[in-house]
Design a protein around this motif. Sequence first.
Motif, PDB file in Angstrom:
ATOM      1  N   THR A 166      39.087  38.907  45.305  1.00 44.76           N
ATOM      2  CA  THR A 166      39.548  37.826  44.438  1.00 44.76           C
ATOM      3  C   THR A 166      39.037  36.493  44.980  1.00 44.76           C
ATOM      4  OG1 THR A 166      41.634  37.564  45.632  1.00 44.76           O
ATOM      5  CG2 THR A 166      41.645  39.025  43.697  1.00 44.76           C
ATOM      6  N   LEU A 167      38.788  35.579  44.064  1.00 43.14           N
ATOM      7  CA  LEU A 167      38.385  34.211  44.408  1.00 43.14           C
ATOM      8  C   LEU A 167      39.125  33.244  43.496  1.00 43.14           C
ATOM      9  CD1 LEU A 167      34.494  34.546  44.689  1.00 43.14           C
ATOM     10  CD2 LEU A 167      36.070  34.104  46.594  1.00 43.14           C
ATOM     11  N   THR A 168      39.438  32.072  44.011  1.00 44.63           N
ATOM     12  CA  THR A 168      40.034  31.013  43.190  1.00 44.63           C
ATOM     13  C   THR A 168      39.198  29.755  43.325  1.00 44.63           C
ATOM     14  OG1 THR A 168      42.280  31.903  43.382  1.00 44.63           O
ATOM     15  CG2 THR A 168      42.069  29.582  42.814  1.00 44.63           C
ATOM     16  N   LEU A 169      38.851  29.180  42.188  1.00 49.53           N
ATOM     17  CA  LEU A 169      38.036  27.972  42.144  1.00 49.53           C
ATOM     18  C   LEU A 169      38.843  26.842  41.518  1.00 49.53           C
ATOM     19  CD1 LEU A 169      36.053  30.550  41.802  1.00 49.53           C
ATOM     20  CD2 LEU A 169      34.360  28.868  41.090  1.00 49.53           C
ATOM     21  N   GLU A 170      38.728  25.658  42.093  1.00 47.93           N
ATOM     22  CA  GLU A 170      39.315  24.446  41.524  1.00 47.93           C
ATOM     23  C   GLU A 170      38.163  23.589  40.984  1.00 47.93           C
ATOM     24  OE1 GLU A 170      42.485  23.977  41.202  1.00 47.93           O
ATOM     25  OE2 GLU A 170      43.200  25.616  42.470  1.00 47.93           O
TER      26      GLU A 170
ATOM     27  N   LEU B  37      40.891  19.540  34.117  1.00 49.08           N
ATOM     28  CA  LEU B  37      41.031  20.122  35.448  1.00 49.08           C
ATOM     29  C   LEU B  37      41.298  21.613  35.271  1.00 49.08           C
ATOM     30  CD1 LEU B  37      43.261  17.494  37.302  1.00 49.08           C
ATOM     31  CD2 LEU B  37      40.785  17.791  37.455  1.00 49.08           C
ATOM     32  N   GLN B  38      40.616  22.449  36.056  1.00 47.09           N
ATOM     33  CA  GLN B  38      40.666  23.891  35.848  1.00 47.09           C
ATOM     34  C   GLN B  38      40.952  24.621  37.162  1.00 47.09           C
ATOM     35  OE1 GLN B  38      36.615  24.365  34.551  1.00 47.09           O
ATOM     36  NE2 GLN B  38      37.081  23.950  32.398  1.00 47.09           N
ATOM     37  N   THR B  39      41.748  25.666  37.071  1.00 46.16           N
ATOM     38  CA  THR B  39      41.943  26.605  38.171  1.00 46.16           C
ATOM     39  C   THR B  39      41.552  27.992  37.660  1.00 46.16           C
ATOM     40  OG1 THR B  39      43.753  25.323  39.129  1.00 46.16           O
ATOM     41  CG2 THR B  39      43.575  27.635  39.780  1.00 46.16           C
ATOM     42  N   VAL B  40      40.552  28.583  38.286  1.00 47.90           N
ATOM     43  CA  VAL B  40      40.005  29.864  37.827  1.00 47.90           C
ATOM     44  C   VAL B  40      40.155  30.887  38.950  1.00 47.90           C
ATOM     45  CG1 VAL B  40      37.959  31.068  36.949  1.00 47.90           C
ATOM     46  CG2 VAL B  40      38.335  28.648  36.377  1.00 47.90           C
ATOM     47  N   THR B  41      40.853  31.965  38.661  1.00 45.51           N
ATOM     48  CA  THR B  41      40.997  33.063  39.614  1.00 45.51           C
ATOM     49  C   THR B  41      40.341  34.309  39.029  1.00 45.51           C
ATOM     50  OG1 THR B  41      43.077  32.176  40.464  1.00 45.51           O
ATOM     51  CG2 THR B  41      42.614  34.498  40.914  1.00 45.51           C
ATOM     52  N   VAL B  42      39.439  34.920  39.812  1.00 45.42           N
ATOM     53  CA  VAL B  42      38.732  36.114  39.342  1.00 45.42           C
ATOM     54  C   VAL B  42      39.000  37.268  40.302  1.00 45.42           C
ATOM     55  CG1 VAL B  42      36.889  34.945  38.087  1.00 45.42           C
ATOM     56  CG2 VAL B  42      36.623  35.354  40.538  1.00 45.42           C
ATOM     57  N   GLY B  43      39.166  38.454  39.715  1.00 47.78           N
ATOM     58  CA  GLY B  43      39.223  39.685  40.493  1.00 47.78           C
ATOM     59  C   GLY B  43      38.026  40.540  40.129  1.00 47.78           C
ATOM     60  N   PHE B  44      37.381  41.147  41.126  1.00 52.54           N
ATOM     61  CA  PHE B  44      36.149  41.887  40.861  1.00 52.54           C
ATOM     62  C   PHE B  44      35.979  42.993  41.890  1.00 52.54           C
ATOM     63  CE2 PHE B  44      35.457  38.043  43.253  1.00 52.54           C
ATOM     64  CZ  PHE B  44      34.614  38.382  44.293  1.00 52.54           C
ATOM     65  N   ASP B  45      35.094  43.945  41.539  1.00 51.97           N
ATOM     66  CA  ASP B  45      34.878  45.074  42.434  1.00 51.97           C
ATOM     67  C   ASP B  45      33.676  44.826  43.336  1.00 51.97           C
ATOM     68  OD1 ASP B  45      32.582  45.601  40.942  1.00 51.97           O
ATOM     69  OD2 ASP B  45      33.478  47.275  39.828  1.00 51.97           O
TER      70      ASP B  45
ATOM     71  N   ASP C 224      30.723  45.808  43.122  1.00 54.90           N
ATOM     72  CA  ASP C 224      29.473  45.596  42.396  1.00 54.90           C
ATOM     73  C   ASP C 224      29.464  44.284  41.618  1.00 54.90           C
ATOM     74  OD1 ASP C 224      28.322  48.048  43.184  1.00 54.90           O
ATOM     75  OD2 ASP C 224      29.509  49.112  41.673  1.00 54.90           O
ATOM     76  N   GLY C 225      30.556  43.539  41.727  1.00 56.08           N
ATOM     77  CA  GLY C 225      30.604  42.257  41.027  1.00 56.08           C
ATOM     78  C   GLY C 225      31.112  42.340  39.611  1.00 56.08           C
ATOM     79  N   ARG C 226      31.643  43.473  39.212  1.00 58.94           N
ATOM     80  CA  ARG C 226      32.155  43.605  37.848  1.00 58.94           C
ATOM     81  C   ARG C 226      33.556  42.991  37.758  1.00 58.94           C
ATOM     82  NH1 ARG C 226      29.254  48.347  38.573  1.00 58.94           N
ATOM     83  NH2 ARG C 226      27.573  48.653  37.035  1.00 58.94           N
ATOM     84  N   LEU C 227      33.759  42.224  36.710  1.00 59.55           N
ATOM     85  CA  LEU C 227      35.043  41.568  36.510  1.00 59.55           C
ATOM     86  C   LEU C 227      36.125  42.589  36.213  1.00 59.55           C
ATOM     87  CD1 LEU C 227      34.049  38.541  34.251  1.00 59.55           C
ATOM     88  CD2 LEU C 227      34.957  38.405  36.564  1.00 59.55           C
ATOM     89  N   LEU C 228      37.252  42.431  36.888  1.00 58.42           N
ATOM     90  CA  LEU C 228      38.421  43.259  36.636  1.00 58.42           C
ATOM     91  C   LEU C 228      39.566  42.428  36.067  1.00 58.42           C
ATOM     92  CD1 LEU C 228      38.359  45.377  39.918  1.00 58.42           C
ATOM     93  CD2 LEU C 228      37.397  45.985  37.673  1.00 58.42           C
ATOM     94  N   ALA C 229      39.583  41.149  36.411  1.00 55.02           N
ATOM     95  CA  ALA C 229      40.648  40.265  35.925  1.00 55.02           C
ATOM     96  C   ALA C 229      40.160  38.821  35.984  1.00 55.02           C
ATOM     97  CB  ALA C 229      41.911  40.427  36.775  1.00 55.02           C
ATOM     98  N   LEU C 230      40.584  38.058  35.012  1.00 58.95           N
ATOM     99  CA  LEU C 230      40.235  36.644  34.947  1.00 58.95           C
ATOM    100  C   LEU C 230      41.478  35.876  34.530  1.00 58.95           C
ATOM    101  CD1 LEU C 230      38.036  34.435  35.045  1.00 58.95           C
ATOM    102  CD2 LEU C 230      37.530  34.966  32.647  1.00 58.95           C
ATOM    103  N   ASP C 231      41.899  34.972  35.397  1.00 58.00           N
ATOM    104  CA  ASP C 231      43.117  34.186  35.154  1.00 58.00           C
ATOM    105  C   ASP C 231      42.737  32.702  35.209  1.00 58.00           C
ATOM    106  OD1 ASP C 231      45.705  33.406  34.781  1.00 58.00           O
ATOM    107  OD2 ASP C 231      46.387  33.903  36.798  1.00 58.00           O
ATOM    108  N   VAL C 232      42.877  32.021  34.082  1.00 57.29           N
ATOM    109  CA  VAL C 232      42.438  30.628  33.981  1.00 57.29           C
ATOM    110  C   VAL C 232      43.611  29.752  33.576  1.00 57.29           C
ATOM    111  CG1 VAL C 232      40.892  29.009  32.823  1.00 57.29           C
ATOM    112  CG2 VAL C 232      40.102  31.325  33.337  1.00 57.29           C
ATOM    113  N   LYS C 233      43.785  28.676  34.295  1.00 59.93           N
ATOM    114  CA  LYS C 233      44.724  27.628  33.905  1.00 59.93           C
ATOM    115  C   LYS C 233      43.942  26.316  33.842  1.00 59.93           C
ATOM    116  CE  LYS C 233      48.932  29.601  35.983  1.00 59.93           C
ATOM    117  NZ  LYS C 233      48.344  30.887  36.414  1.00 59.93           N
TER     118      LYS C 233
END
Length: 821
Positions: free
Chosen positions: A179-183, A293-301, A303-312
Amino acid sequence: MTTQMFGAPIRRKEDPRLVSGGGRYLDDLGHDALAAAFVRSPHAHARIVEVDAGDAVDVEGVVGIYVHEDLPGRIGEPLPLLIPHPTLTHGRTGYALARDEVNHVGEPVVMVVATDRYVAEDACQRIRVTYEQLPPVVGIDAAREGALLVHDDVPGNIAAHMLQEVGDVESALAASPHTLTLELDIERSACTPMEGRGVYARWDDERRELRLWSSTQTSTGVRAAVAAKLDLPLAKVECIAPDVGGGFGVKIVHPWPEEVLVPWAARLLGRPVKFTEDRREHFISAAHERGQLQTVTVGFDDDGRLLALDVKFWHDNGAYTPYGIIVPIITSTQLLGPYKPGAYRCEFWSLYTNTVLVTPYRGAGRPQGCFAMERAMDAIADELGIDRTEVRSRNFILPSQMPYDHGLLFQDGRPLKYDSGDFPASLAKIKALVGWDDFAAYRVEAEAEGRRVGLGIGCYVEGTGVGPYEGGHIQIETSGRVNVSTGLTSQGQGHETVFAQIVAEELGVRLEDVHVTTGDTRKMAYAVGTFASRAAVMSGSAIALAARNVRAKALRIAADALEVSPQDLEIVEGTVRVKGAPATSMSLGTVSVLSNPLRYAFDEAAQAATQFAGTFDPDKPPVAEDDEPGLEGRDFYSPTQATFANGMHAAIVETDPVTAEIRILRYCVVHDCGTMINPMIVEGQVHGGVAQGVGGALYERMAYDESGQLLNASFMDFLVPYASEVPTIETDHLETPSPLNPLGIKGAGEAGCIPVSAVIASAIEDAEGFPISRMPISPNDLWELRRQHAAGEIPSLHRATRSAARDAGTTEATEAKETTA
């Protein structure tokens, strides 16, 4: 059928008139009109205590001075909320003239009408308005704190709060290997067309009719709003959009305060009245966009495939919401781009601030969404050490999966369902065009020369052609001239050419015989407007359907006259002729004569010389029961959903090791708008969009201070890219026709600007070796990021793109600037 029109790079029909000075813009009209000028608030937030016009009423040439209390009936009510939404629980609009309170610098308080603008402005300077200043709310951080309120009855400054979710995001994130979170931060900007807003009105007291001209993107909307505000029958109001010198979204609002006040004053005074805004007025009283202003949290495997995307995200909607929450809704849905996100959740808050209101600006929320998604894709690639294009490829929706339903609702309230596209093919094209696989060698060469370069990429999908409808009307005169009308307006898109091509193709007539009128409610009373890359899809489809109706009627009439079957006829270069026997023919002009019969017998010569044709045969009425006189047709097109264009951009940038100057060396675009009517016009649209995107990435920002004063409200201070800053744009195209409309087309107007900030950020990040999370970015911003990176305040990228030489360059640059300082 005539010469092939679709796909032909035909030069624009309108350009000779425009480039030779033959354009007729709003301020070219009404030289005999009275002029309106406005006293505008100098404060971002204040109560109006008193207006003293005593020193202005006796100024020679002043005809009238008006405040809110002078506005009768519906004119004194709040301006309309054009697009309500269930989540817009606290929608607010202003008044034509401020009542009691002002909520941003530039809000109109007093209108002066005088013999000319000079006198009106002089009178404005003499009017004294006493204000009780209130603490302003400036910027998203201040708005979401909620300690101060823009509107006393809106808790937390929240105009709207919306959540869309597909799948179980919490569980998917918890189960993700990574998982990664970007501001992220996109600053507020504005479109600033060359021609500002303007309106001109004439009242005919004898006929009790109003005619107004407006520099607008939606003449029918202005007409309806003004008729309602002035309590006039719609049939007694006409609105015409003359040549419009750019719109880009800012001229979509209807009505602006001036569009109500100028017609009202014209009726009240019995004289024509006109208003055209100056540049500062445009900056402080029109509309802005972009700020989020954005907060983006991604979950991935692995291989880099998206499993979850949570955006506020938190969206700055300014002081009012006349256009609802279209912009943040588009951000929340178009953010997904060409990817399958797994579980997806997007939650946003649209917030009031004491700044200029926000309405769609070319791209309309998509650049912000694209920035969020593409920054996340680059972050995943960096985290796993995978090529950035490979990560994208692994997450693409495939052509075999079209149509693809994301399970969300788009801006039009209909399903977010992609109709067509081939994202792997587009990626292959953009990689070949920019030389993606060869860039590593180029980087080594550049570094050997002491240069720092980076390569960036961005992908997007753009919802285009939203409804609810547009119409088209076609009339063929006895001369063979083909008159085409559609209600939406033109601001430089090439409609006169594109719509003529459609008619020439469908009818089988010469392009030069087709004459197109747009934005005139006298010609087409019902329309929606020009925005959201919808003109070609909506009006183009309606015009094509109308042309098919006219063609069928022409063949039917000619077949009867030539005593053949309609199936045996064709239309070539405006002539209806028998297939295989072209000598047996008649012109469309003659068919037009035959379509206008009267119940009188005329000899053949008289028929040829007049519009009266027909036979005196009581058993054969000249007009069928289900037909109408005239060779003309009308039709409307209403789509089941939006079409979805798409594309991919890539850029090579160079960042100066010492000055941090950012220069775009190459900019490449692959674009898919379905069937292209005119590739030259499509490329022009892409080029213009990229230019605006470069402005948004590197130059343009609205610089408000803490008191709500806009510090750069002029072209002396608001930076825009010149021709020297816009690179040569290399383009390639992919055509995946849409199955949703009769022409297979998708919109192209906004595509050029959508991914530019994401692409430039990706390229700068690649050059510098540390994350870029805020746009626009200036040399000073980049220099400060270098300083923070050198101090360990921001991390390095994981991928090994930096070299010792570039590390040394960063140190030298920092030391050089500190020495200079």
